[in-house]
Structures are given as structure tokens and as C-alpha cells.
Design a protein around this motif. Structure first.
Motif, mmCIF file in Angstrom:
data_model
loop_
_atom_site.group_PDB
_atom_site.id
_atom_site.type_symbol
_atom_site.label_atom_id
_atom_site.label_comp_id
_atom_site.label_asym_id
_atom_site.label_seq_id
_atom_site.Cartn_x
_atom_site.Cartn_y
_atom_site.Cartn_z
ATOM 1 N N LEU A 299 0.854 -1.189 0.000
ATOM 2 C CA LEU A 299 0.000 0.000 0.000
ATOM 3 C C LEU A 299 0.889 1.238 0.000
ATOM 4 C CD1 LEU A 299 -2.922 1.184 0.289
ATOM 5 C CD2 LEU A 299 -2.433 1.337 2.753
ATOM 6 N N PRO A 300 1.004 1.957 -1.126
ATOM 7 C CA PRO A 300 1.781 3.197 -1.131
ATOM 8 C C PRO A 300 0.993 4.340 -0.478
ATOM 9 C CG PRO A 300 1.601 2.211 -3.342
ATOM 10 C CD PRO A 300 0.558 1.580 -2.475
ATOM 11 N N VAL A 301 1.579 4.932 0.535
ATOM 12 C CA VAL A 301 0.969 6.065 1.238
ATOM 13 C C VAL A 301 1.819 7.296 0.934
ATOM 14 C CG1 VAL A 301 0.265 7.016 3.455
ATOM 15 C CG2 VAL A 301 0.117 4.539 3.060
ATOM 16 N N TYR A 302 1.202 8.308 0.339
ATOM 17 C CA TYR A 302 1.919 9.504 -0.110
ATOM 18 C C TYR A 302 1.905 10.543 1.008
ATOM 19 C CZ TYR A 302 1.607 7.372 -4.710
ATOM 20 O OH TYR A 302 1.705 6.514 -5.765
ATOM 21 N N LEU A 303 3.106 10.986 1.387
ATOM 22 C CA LEU A 303 3.259 11.917 2.504
ATOM 23 C C LEU A 303 3.539 13.313 1.987
ATOM 24 C CD1 LEU A 303 5.537 9.661 4.745
ATOM 25 C CD2 LEU A 303 3.045 9.777 4.719
ATOM 26 N N ALA A 304 2.765 14.270 2.485
ATOM 27 C CA ALA A 304 2.944 15.669 2.109
ATOM 28 C C ALA A 304 3.671 16.407 3.220
ATOM 29 C CB ALA A 304 1.590 16.318 1.837
ATOM 30 N N VAL A 305 4.482 17.377 2.834
ATOM 31 C CA VAL A 305 5.194 18.221 3.797
ATOM 32 C C VAL A 305 4.656 19.637 3.658
ATOM 33 C CG1 VAL A 305 7.429 19.108 4.531
ATOM 34 C CG2 VAL A 305 7.245 16.765 3.643
ATOM 35 N N ASN A 306 3.997 20.127 4.706
ATOM 36 C CA ASN A 306 3.434 21.470 4.721
ATOM 37 C C ASN A 306 3.944 22.220 5.946
ATOM 38 O OD1 ASN A 306 1.378 21.334 2.453
ATOM 39 N ND2 ASN A 306 0.733 19.590 3.695
ATOM 40 N N ASP A 307 4.715 23.287 5.713
ATOM 41 C CA ASP A 307 5.265 24.097 6.803
ATOM 42 C C ASP A 307 6.032 23.234 7.801
ATOM 43 O OD1 ASP A 307 4.063 26.350 5.668
ATOM 44 O OD2 ASP A 307 2.199 25.993 6.766
ATOM 45 N N HIS A 406 6.007 -4.951 6.360
ATOM 46 C CA HIS A 406 7.287 -4.445 5.870
ATOM 47 C C HIS A 406 7.050 -2.990 5.483
ATOM 48 C CE1 HIS A 406 10.276 -3.551 2.658
ATOM 49 N NE2 HIS A 406 11.075 -4.286 3.401
ATOM 50 N N LEU A 407 7.763 -2.076 6.143
ATOM 51 C CA LEU A 407 7.596 -0.638 5.915
ATOM 52 C C LEU A 407 8.811 -0.113 5.174
ATOM 53 C CD1 LEU A 407 6.268 2.139 6.308
ATOM 54 C CD2 LEU A 407 7.286 2.220 8.596
ATOM 55 N N ASN A 408 8.568 0.476 4.026
ATOM 56 C CA ASN A 408 9.643 0.985 3.177
ATOM 57 C C ASN A 408 9.368 2.454 2.867
ATOM 58 O OD1 ASN A 408 11.873 1.040 1.480
ATOM 59 N ND2 ASN A 408 10.681 0.438 -0.301
ATOM 60 N N LEU A 409 10.360 3.295 2.998
ATOM 61 C CA LEU A 409 10.195 4.733 2.755
ATOM 62 C C LEU A 409 11.054 5.130 1.557
ATOM 63 C CD1 LEU A 409 8.887 7.362 3.845
ATOM 64 C CD2 LEU A 409 11.027 7.766 5.094
ATOM 65 N N ILE A 410 10.417 5.767 0.566
ATOM 66 C CA ILE A 410 11.130 6.225 -0.625
ATOM 67 C C ILE A 410 10.782 7.688 -0.872
ATOM 68 C CG2 ILE A 410 11.443 4.029 -1.804
ATOM 69 C CD1 ILE A 410 8.837 4.352 -3.178
ATOM 70 N N LYS A 411 11.710 8.394 -1.506
ATOM 71 C CA LYS A 411 11.502 9.804 -1.798
ATOM 72 C C LYS A 411 10.809 9.974 -3.146
ATOM 73 C CE LYS A 411 15.428 11.581 0.878
ATOM 74 N NZ LYS A 411 16.658 12.414 0.849
ATOM 75 N N THR A 412 10.054 11.050 -3.270
ATOM 76 C CA THR A 412 9.385 11.358 -4.529
ATOM 77 C C THR A 412 9.291 12.862 -4.679
ATOM 78 O OG1 THR A 412 7.436 10.881 -5.888
ATOM 79 C CG2 THR A 412 7.038 11.359 -3.569
ATOM 80 N N ASN A 449 2.969 19.203 -2.840
ATOM 81 C CA ASN A 449 3.728 19.080 -1.592
ATOM 82 C C ASN A 449 4.080 17.644 -1.234
ATOM 83 O OD1 ASN A 449 3.711 21.874 -1.072
ATOM 84 N ND2 ASN A 449 1.641 21.753 -0.226
ATOM 85 N N LEU A 450 3.819 16.693 -2.117
ATOM 86 C CA LEU A 450 4.148 15.297 -1.830
ATOM 87 C C LEU A 450 5.657 15.106 -1.916
ATOM 88 C CD1 LEU A 450 1.338 13.406 -3.789
ATOM 89 C CD2 LEU A 450 1.336 14.197 -1.418
ATOM 90 N N ARG A 451 6.239 14.537 -0.860
ATOM 91 C CA ARG A 451 7.693 14.392 -0.804
ATOM 92 C C ARG A 451 8.159 12.950 -0.567
ATOM 93 N NH1 ARG A 451 6.971 18.480 -2.675
ATOM 94 N NH2 ARG A 451 7.701 20.560 -2.108
ATOM 95 N N TYR A 452 7.321 12.121 0.061
ATOM 96 C CA TYR A 452 7.727 10.756 0.386
ATOM 97 C C TYR A 452 6.577 9.787 0.095
ATOM 98 C CZ TYR A 452 11.268 13.285 3.074
ATOM 99 O OH TYR A 452 12.269 14.131 3.460
ATOM 100 N N ILE A 453 6.952 8.519 -0.099
ATOM 101 C CA ILE A 453 5.974 7.438 -0.215
ATOM 102 C C ILE A 453 6.365 6.351 0.778
ATOM 103 C CG2 ILE A 453 4.869 5.744 -1.730
ATOM 104 C CD1 ILE A 453 5.712 7.419 -4.110
ATOM 105 N N ALA A 454 5.455 6.057 1.694
ATOM 106 C CA ALA A 454 5.663 4.972 2.655
ATOM 107 C C ALA A 454 4.876 3.758 2.179
ATOM 108 C CB ALA A 454 5.206 5.388 4.049
ATOM 109 N N CYS A 455 5.564 2.656 1.939
ATOM 110 C CA CYS A 455 4.921 1.447 1.409
ATOM 111 C C CYS A 455 4.777 0.411 2.510
ATOM 112 C CB CYS A 455 5.751 0.859 0.266
ATOM 113 S SG CYS A 455 5.979 1.999 -1.104
ATOM 114 N N LEU A 456 3.537 -0.004 2.750
ATOM 115 C CA LEU A 456 3.227 -0.987 3.782
ATOM 116 C C LEU A 456 2.833 -2.297 3.110
ATOM 117 C CD1 LEU A 456 1.156 1.418 6.004
ATOM 118 C CD2 LEU A 456 3.169 0.182 6.815
ATOM 119 N N THR A 457 3.561 -3.374 3.409
ATOM 120 C CA THR A 457 3.270 -4.691 2.843
ATOM 121 C C THR A 457 2.993 -5.665 3.976
ATOM 122 O OG1 THR A 457 4.882 -4.214 1.091
ATOM 123 C CG2 THR A 457 4.067 -6.464 1.255
ATOM 124 N N ASP A 458 1.838 -6.289 3.950
ATOM 125 C CA ASP A 458 1.456 -7.241 4.983
ATOM 126 C C ASP A 458 2.238 -8.539 4.789
ATOM 127 O OD1 ASP A 458 0.281 -8.860 6.847
ATOM 128 O OD2 ASP A 458 -1.785 -8.377 6.301
#
Length: 836
Positions: A299-307, A406-412, A449-458
Motif C-alpha cells: 500500500l503506497p501512502v503519499y506523505l505531504a510536507v506542509n510548513d 514491511h515498511l519501506n520509505l522512498i523519496k518522490t 507538496n508530496l515528498r515521500y511514499i511509505a509502502c506498507l506490505t502485509d
């Protein structure tokens, strides 16, 4: 082609074909065939006369031989042949005294012809199987070794060419570094070319090369006595020749020569083959992407950075990862991802070395007073609190809500949302300008403002029993509160965005509301339909029901029964396929009956007679184009390991794997195992895994079935210089029971370096041909055989797999805490040991 009954006399045919027009033919033929029956003599003479008949067939071997094809003019007709075919053709002209059917057949049946090669390989395989069967004495024959080398596809990577390149061979005069020599062009475009350089001629990239197009000047007046200047971009060294890639330098005469080239290429691209390599690569990549993404388990979760604040904004969902999304929805259906992906955890992941920043995440929930409370801890957090590790595992794993991820963090970045591939001659989509790439201002605004993607795999599978064996003191349970998620009064919005390709349903659904009644366990429930198809319905009930997936219900179509007397629409058997969290909406599938399902027959007739009046059930996205943007961002950043199984007749082949921007641990291991040479998949394909395990599993699966998971263990010796030291691989199904598997794992963890991966195998459906229609159409214009080959390759994909690293989780599962090492460090040590 000589028929099978004359194959034994091929020596006579070879001797006589050069005498067909000689006065000695009859005399020599009689001497050589004197011991043959009259019938054979007659057949041989007829065969020789057939082969000597004049021929005017056009020869085009482009795409049919393993060789470089070039134009060859014979009697004002241009054929396309490689060097081997030209040699056969010219020898045939001498033997037969002209271009005959015999010459044509010999050219078309050269050893390097793909058709001939395939025929020989097939005959050899059949012979091998027959020999194995004869020597087996009714015992099963050993499985054949599978092809272990693989093609590597890089997701999100397309080579753009703004201009068409034409495969065009012509002599040129080359001057570089005070040396002058003759070379031949391999392809030609307005702004560059590729030269075939004789062996021994060298130059460094960046050198200036002056070219005089002597071959063109024989037919055209170019008026460039000083030649055209190019810069050397790249040198490709082969055994016999070198290839130089050149880029034209701007000069005063550039416009006139460029105009000439543009007209020349446009006027001759039907005569000479247009170079389609980049377009073919793009079709291949995009084709494999659209098989992979809809079956994504992570499951790719897109993380935004605001202020300076980080918060989850979107999650890219599929039918295969929706369970992860639903798991992290609380009692109010609000996602708790903002507390799960806390800033402290993200900083810890970003501080990791290596391309893959990942960890193992353990979770469970606790319900109290109508509220759902989440508890989670990473492997690093539990390692820092060893006194609570056993308590967390022992208490949490006993709960039905226990999960391991399994939690994986990648930049975007928002710029990665652009689809960068364009066909030659089409306007280029600038990566730095989203508005030119087709993204609407609305989509640009929500992704900026999306900067990272956190991928969660069961990766939970069946490991809960192992963690339940951890013993703990109940008095320590209160200390687990430090791993609890706090309840937030306001949760920033995080929306689930489904992956959108083609409609993967087997049939169309139509919106239609009509009264229904449901019967189950003698209980009658009223409701109405939301949509229908011939194979099922979506029903909404007036009150919550306690149906579960797999329940069989009886359905009455109350109002529809009033409009038909031909069909009995009561007590229709349906199976519950899915139930909403509110327990009021459910999907039903028609169960097959001996005389055919009455409702299926009724709905088929209803659709056929009222198709123009019915409304298709199509989901309208909130942000049109957002799904495409998010999936492009993910493709350009992911570091997953994907693999594909193709069905070739009755056999299955695993010979294509894919990676994203960076390789993960399994890619790296396979590269080290293959070094030097092409990518070798023997670690994956040991003991005919593709045909004996994966293929048999795919045959029992349907397109929407959840993936089947496997565990792959790769054992690497700590001293590669020791006798017999090599990488060894094992699958979990190879062990007879859990005790033997545990004994192997604990032993391998202490005696060697053990890498572990969870593999997910899913069955594919049909490819999304609309997604690659423009590229296929472009290729078909110039090389329809290549377009057909690409389509056949994609249509033969039967399964797609995914792999994630579970090495750390495996060690903790079996209490080997002292053997836990970071995967990047272990890979680096393995690489250094291999070099030694």
C-alpha cells in the motif's frame, strides 16, 4: 524446399543443381541414379526442374534472422538480407545460373533464420522427451532445466526520441584526431547518427568528428565541402566492429543540411526501416507496468510536507492491498496513518544507509468502550526496549488483529508525476512543466507538496503462532501504552485513490434500482439493487445484516418478476462476495445451477434488449487524472522486485523481472550470483519451480483471487573462499514440517548469512491494450511483425509476482536476536568477500 521423401538424396541434388543448364546433365544424372528405381529417378528430376524455375520473389528478412539486415539490389529490385543470406544468394546465382526457386528457398532456410532455429529447437525438445520416456521404465522423467537467464525491465524509465531515426547504411568519410578513414552509417536522424567503425579506430567521447556523406553526394548535391561536424557521445565495442553514437553540432550550414535530412527521411521511411528500439522498449515497459500495479500488494501512502509538518495525503489502492487500507481505519472510518507514520519513525528510516530504507512494523488493536485503539512498534523501537519486546509479541500476537508489515520509505517529487514518454515527432512533455504533461491545475495543486511514499506490505501470513510463544509478565502490560496511538480530535484528510487502468471486471455493470428480498437461515430481509450484471448484483439492505463472505442466500427480484412470466425470479441462489463495514451493502455472485441460473438468463436478455437505455456503472474520480499521476510517481521511485510468468503452450517460463529506480536486496543478490554475465535466475528457478510450483498454483487461481505467498531463503557462506562455497536457495515448501524449517533457519542464521524474502504470486488477466495503443499503432506502421510479437508477449503473461525482504523479521520470528544485521551491510560484506 525439398520434400521429406527426397531428403536421403540431397547429395545427388547438390551435385546436379549446378548442371541444370549443362549438356552433360542427362548423362551425369543417369550415372548417379542408375541404382535407383524409375519412380525415384522421376521424382528427383522433377524436384531439380522445380528448383531451377526462374523466381522473382521479393526477399525481406527484416525481423526474421539473427543478423544485421541491409538493402541488397539485384536486377533493379531491392531485397533486404543479412551478410549470411547475401552469401547464400550469390553462391546460388553461380550454381543455378540465375535467381531461381532453389536460391530463394536456400536463403529462407538459412541456419540463422528464427523460424528454422525454432523448428530445430522444437525437434530437439521432442527428441529429448522421447528419449527420456524410453529410458524411464514407467518412472516419471526428471524435470527439464528451465531457462534461467532473464530480461530486466526498469519501471518508469522510457528513452525519448524527438526525431525518427532511419536504419540507413551508406558510406561516409570520417575525420577525427588527424586520422581519416571510411565508415558506414547504421542509422541516421536530423540531429545525430550511428556509425559502424572498423576495428582499430579509436576516439574518446566528447571528440569532434567531421563527416563527409560521400554516399549521399553521389546522388544529391549537398554543397558541404567541409563536411558536417558531430560530437562523439558514446562508443559501443563489439567483437568485430565498434559503433559510435554522434550528435550533430550546430553550424552555419546546419539549417540547410537539416532540411535536406528531414525531407530525405520523410520520403524514404517506407523504403528503409525506421529505428523502433526506443518505442519498442517503452511498449514493453508500459505493458509490464500495467500488469504489476493493479495487483500491487504493498500500500503506497503519499506523505505531504506542509510548513515542516508531515502528514499522509493519499493511498494508492488496489483489490490486493485494500485490506491494508481498511486495517488502519478506526471505528469512525478515519485512517490512523498519521500516528502510525510519526515523524520520529520517518527520521529513523531516512537516517538508514543504502538505497532501501525499510523496517519491520508490528501492530495490533485493542477495542474498549466502543473505540478501537492501535498499538505499533518497529523492530528498532523494540530493540531499544528489550524488556518489553516479549510482552509486545506475546500479548499482541494472541489477538486476531495481529499484523506484521514491511515498511519501506522512498523519496518522490511532484515532477515525477509527468508521463515523460512521447513518440518520435510528437511534442515533448517537459518534466519540469507539469502543465504541459497533461496534468490539470487541480491535480498539480494536490500533489505539489508530496515528498515521500511509505509502502506498507502485509507479511503476517501464518507467523502469529511463532510470536505467541513469547512468554511475558502480565504486570508489564501497562507499559505497552508507550506504543499506543493517541486519539486525535482532528485527523488531516487522507484519501484512498484506486489504481485505474482498464475495467478489470469480466462484464459490464449497469445502474438499476429495484426492490429485492433476501432469505438466509429463515430470515427475510428487504432491500434494493444498486447495480447488476449477468453474473451478479450489488444490493443495499434497509437494515444491517450479519452476512459473511461465502454465505449462500436466496434472492427474490420482487418488481422484476412483474414484467416477466418466462423466468422464475424467486429463491435465486447467490453467494455473498463482499460486505461493507456498515453491513448494509454487499456484492453477490450468481451460483451456477444444473439448468443454468435463471437470473443470468433474464439479465442477459434484459441487457440485450435495453442496452441503449441502461446506464453503465462507472466510478467518477474526485480528482480526474490523480490516479495516473500517483501511479507514475510510484513507478519512478519504487524499489520492489517484480517477476512475470509467461505461458508458452503447456509450459510456463519465468524470464522477465522488473525493478524501479533502484534495485532491492534480491536484485543485488541475483546480480552478484550472475556476475559476470546476463542476469541468472537459478536461485529462483531451482528444481523447475516455475512449472512445478508457480504454474500449478496459477492453474488453480482465478483472476481476483488473493495472492499466494511463498518464502525464499538464500544462504550465503561467510567465507566464499572455502571449498564448495556458493549461494544456495530454499523455498519454505521444501521442508516437510515446521520443525525442520526452523532447524534449518536457526542453523543458517548462526553458520552463514541468511537472506529471506516473501514472494507474492497473483494471476493476471488480459493486458490493457488501450494503454499502449498509440505505441503499438506507431510500430505497426513500420514493422507489423514487431507489433505482433510485442502483443503476443504481453498476452502470454499468466502471472505476476512481487518480493519483499523479510530477513530481519525471520530472525526475530525464531528468537535469533543476536543474528540481526542490516541488509545493506550484509550485501556490502558479501560483495567484498566475493571480490576477495
Amino acid at each position: 524446399m525439398t520434400t521429406e521423401d527426397l531428403k536421403d538424396y540431397v547429395g545427388i541434388i547438390e551435385r546436379m543443381k549446378s548442371l541444370m543448364n549443362s549438356t552433360e546433365f542427362d548423362k551425369v544424372f543417369s550415372l548417379m541414379t542408375s541404382d535407383l528405381p524409375k519412380s525415384k529417378q522421376f521424382l528427383l528430376k522433377m524436384e531439380l526442374k522445380r528448383m531451377a524455375q526462374p523466381c522473382d520473389y521479393f526477399i525481406d528478412l527484416r525481423g526474421h534472422v539473427d543478423g544485421e539486415v541491409r538493402p541488397y539490389v539485384f536486377r533493379e529490385k531491392t531485397h533486404y538480407m543479412d551478410d549470411k543470406a547475401i552469401q547464400i544468394f550469390e553462391n546460388g546465382l553461380k550454381q543455378y545460373g540465375g535467381y531461381t526457386l532453389g536460391v530463394f528457398e536456400e536463403v529462407m532456410n538459412a541456419d540463422n533464420n528464427f523460424r528454422v532455429m525454432h523448428k530445430k529447437e522444437t525437434a530437439q525438445r521432442v527428441k529429448s522427451v522421447l528419449q527420456s520416456s524410453d529410458s524411464a521404465d514407467d518412472s516419471p522423467a526428471p524435470a527439464q532445466n528451465e531457462q534461467s537467464t532473464a530480461k530486466l525491465v526498469t519501471f518508469g524509465h522510457y528513452v525519448n526520441r524527438t526525431e525518427e531515426r532511419m536504419n540507413f547504411g551508406i558510406d561516409v568519410d570520417v575525420q577525427v584526431n588527424d586520422s581519416r578513414f571510411v565508415a558506414t552509417t547504421s542509422d541516421l536522424s536530423i540531429s545525430g547518427c550511428k556509425l559502424k567503425i572498423p576495428k582499430g579506430r579509436t576516439a574518446e567521447p566528447g571528440a569532434t568528428v567531421t563527416i563527409n556523406f560521400t554516399g549521399l553526394e553521389q546522388e544529391f548535391t549537398l554543397d558541404i565541402p567541409a563536411g558536417v561536424q558531430y560530437t562523439l557521445v558514446d562508443v559501443e565495442q563489439l567483437d568485430k566492429v565498434n559503433y559510435w553514437r554522434l550528435k550533430k553540432l550546430p553550424t552555419e550550414q546546419d539549417q540547410g543540411f537539416s532540411n535536406f535530412l528531414q525531407k530525405f527521411i520523410h520520403g524514404n521511411k517506407r523504403r528503409y526501416k525506421v529505428n523502433l528500439d526506443n518505442t519498442t522498449d517503452a511498449v514493453t515497459t508500459k505493458g509490464y507496468e500495467q500488469f504489476y500495479l493493479p495487483r500491487l500488494n504493498s500500500l503506497p501512502v503519499y506523505l505531504a510536507v506542509n510548513d515542516g509538518a508531515v502528514s499522509p495525503r493519499f493511498a494508492l489502492t488496489t483489490d490486493y492491498n485494500k485490506s491494508v487500507w481498511h486495517y488502519f481505519l478506526d471505528e469512525q472510518q478515519r485512517p490512523v496513518l498519521i500516528t502510525l507514520l510519526a515523524v520520529k519513525r520517518l527520521k529513523s528510516l531516512l537516517a538508514q544507509a543504502g538505497p532501501e530504507r525499510s523496517t519491520i512494523l508490528y501492530c495490533f488493536t485493542h477495542a474498549a468502550k466502543g473505540k478501537l485503539y492501535y498499538y505499533s512498534a518497529t523492530a528498532e523501537e523494540l530493540a531499544a526496549a528489550p524488556q518489553l519486546r516479549d510482552t509486545f509479541f506475546g500479548f499482541g500476537a494472541a489477538k486476531p488483529s495481529w499484523r506484521v508489515f514491511h515498511l519501506n520509505l522512498i523519496k518522490t517529487a511532484a515532477q515525477h508525476a509527468n508521463e515523460t514518454f512521447s513518440l518520435p515527432g510528437a511534442p515533448v512533455k517537459a518534466e519540469a512543466a507539469p502543465d504541459k504533461a497533461g496534468l490539470t491545475p487541480l491535480v498539480q495543486g494536490v500533489i505539489k507538496n508530496l515528498r515521500y511514499i511509505a509502502c506498507l506490505t502485509d507479511i503476517s501470513a501464518t507467523n502469529a503462532a511463532n510470536y505467541q510463544q513469547y512468554r511475558y509478565n502480565p504486570a508489564h502490560l501497562s507499559q505497552l501504552n508507550q506504543f499506543g496511538h493517541r486519539k486525535l480530535p482532528q485527523v488531516p484528510p487522507c484519501e484512498a485513490i484506486p489504481v485505474q487502468y482498464i475495467n478489470l471486471r469480466a462484464e459490464s455493470r449497469y445502474l438499476y434500482k429495484t426492490t429485492v428480498q433476501l432469505r438466509h437461515n429463515d430470515q427475510l430481509v428487504a432491500g434494493f439493487s444498486r447495480d447488476f450484471s449477468t453474473g451478479g448484483l450489488q444490493i443495499e439492505t434497509n437494515e444491517p445484516v450479519r452476512y459473511s463472505k461465502g454465505d449462500i442466500i436466496q434472492l427474490d427480484l420482487v418488481d422484476l418478476q412483474k414484467i416477466t412470466t418466462k423466468h422464475q425470479l424467486s429463491q435465486l441462489p447467490y453467494e455473498v462476495m463482499a460486505v461493507s463495514k456498515s453491513h448494509t451493502i454487499m456484492n453477490l455472485r450468481a451460483l451456477p445451477t444444473d439448468d443454468g441460473h435463471t437470473a443470468k438468463q433474464f439479465f442477459q436478455q434484459l441487457i440485450q434488449n435495453n442496452r441503449a437505455k441502461l446506464t453503465l456503472a462507472e466510478e467518477t474520480p474526485k480528482y480526474p487524472g490523480l490516479s495516473e499521476a500517483l501511479r507514475t510517481m510510484y513507478l519512478k521511485a519504487l524499489n520492489n522486485f517484480a517477476f512475470y510468468l509467461h505461458r508458452k503452450g503447456i509450459r510456463y517460463e519465468l524470464n522477465v523481472i522488473a525493478q524501479g529506480a533502484t534495485p532491492n536486496a534480491l536484485h543485488t543478490l541475483l546480480m552478484q550470483y550472475s556476475n559476470p554475465g546476463p542476469l541468472d535466475l537459478e536461485l529462483l528457478l531451482k528444481n523447475s519451480t516455475a512449472n512445478l510450483q508457480f504454474a500449478q498454483q496459477l492453474k488453480t487461481m482465478k483472476r481476483f483471487d488473493p495472492p499466494k505467498s511463498y518464502e525464499l531463503y538464500i544462504k550465503a557462506p561467510r567465507n566464499p573462499a572455502a571449498p564448495g562455497a556458493k549461494l544456495e536457495s530454499y523455498y519454505d515448501y521444501e521442508f516437510d514440517d515446521a520443525e525442520k524449517k526452523q532447524a534449518f533457519i536457526t542453523s543458517a542464521l548462526h553458520e552463514a548469512t541468511l537472506f529471506a524474502f516473501r514472494l507474492f504470486l497473483s494471476r493476471t488477466g488480459r493486458p490493457d491494450t488501450d494503454y499502449i495503443a498509440r505505441e503499438i499503432s506507431y510500430i505497426s506502421v513500420y514493422a507489423i511483425h514487431r507489433a505482433k510479437t510485442l502483443e503476443e508477449e504481453l498476452w502470454s503473461v499468466a502471472g505476476v509476482g512481487d518480493a519483499v525482504d523479510i530477513s530481519k523479521e525471520l530472525a526475530w520470528r525464531y528468537r535469533c536476536f543476536d543474528q540481526v544485521e542490516d541488509t545493506p551491510r550484509r550485501l556490502q560484506q558479501l560483495s567484498q568477500n566475493s571480490k576477495k
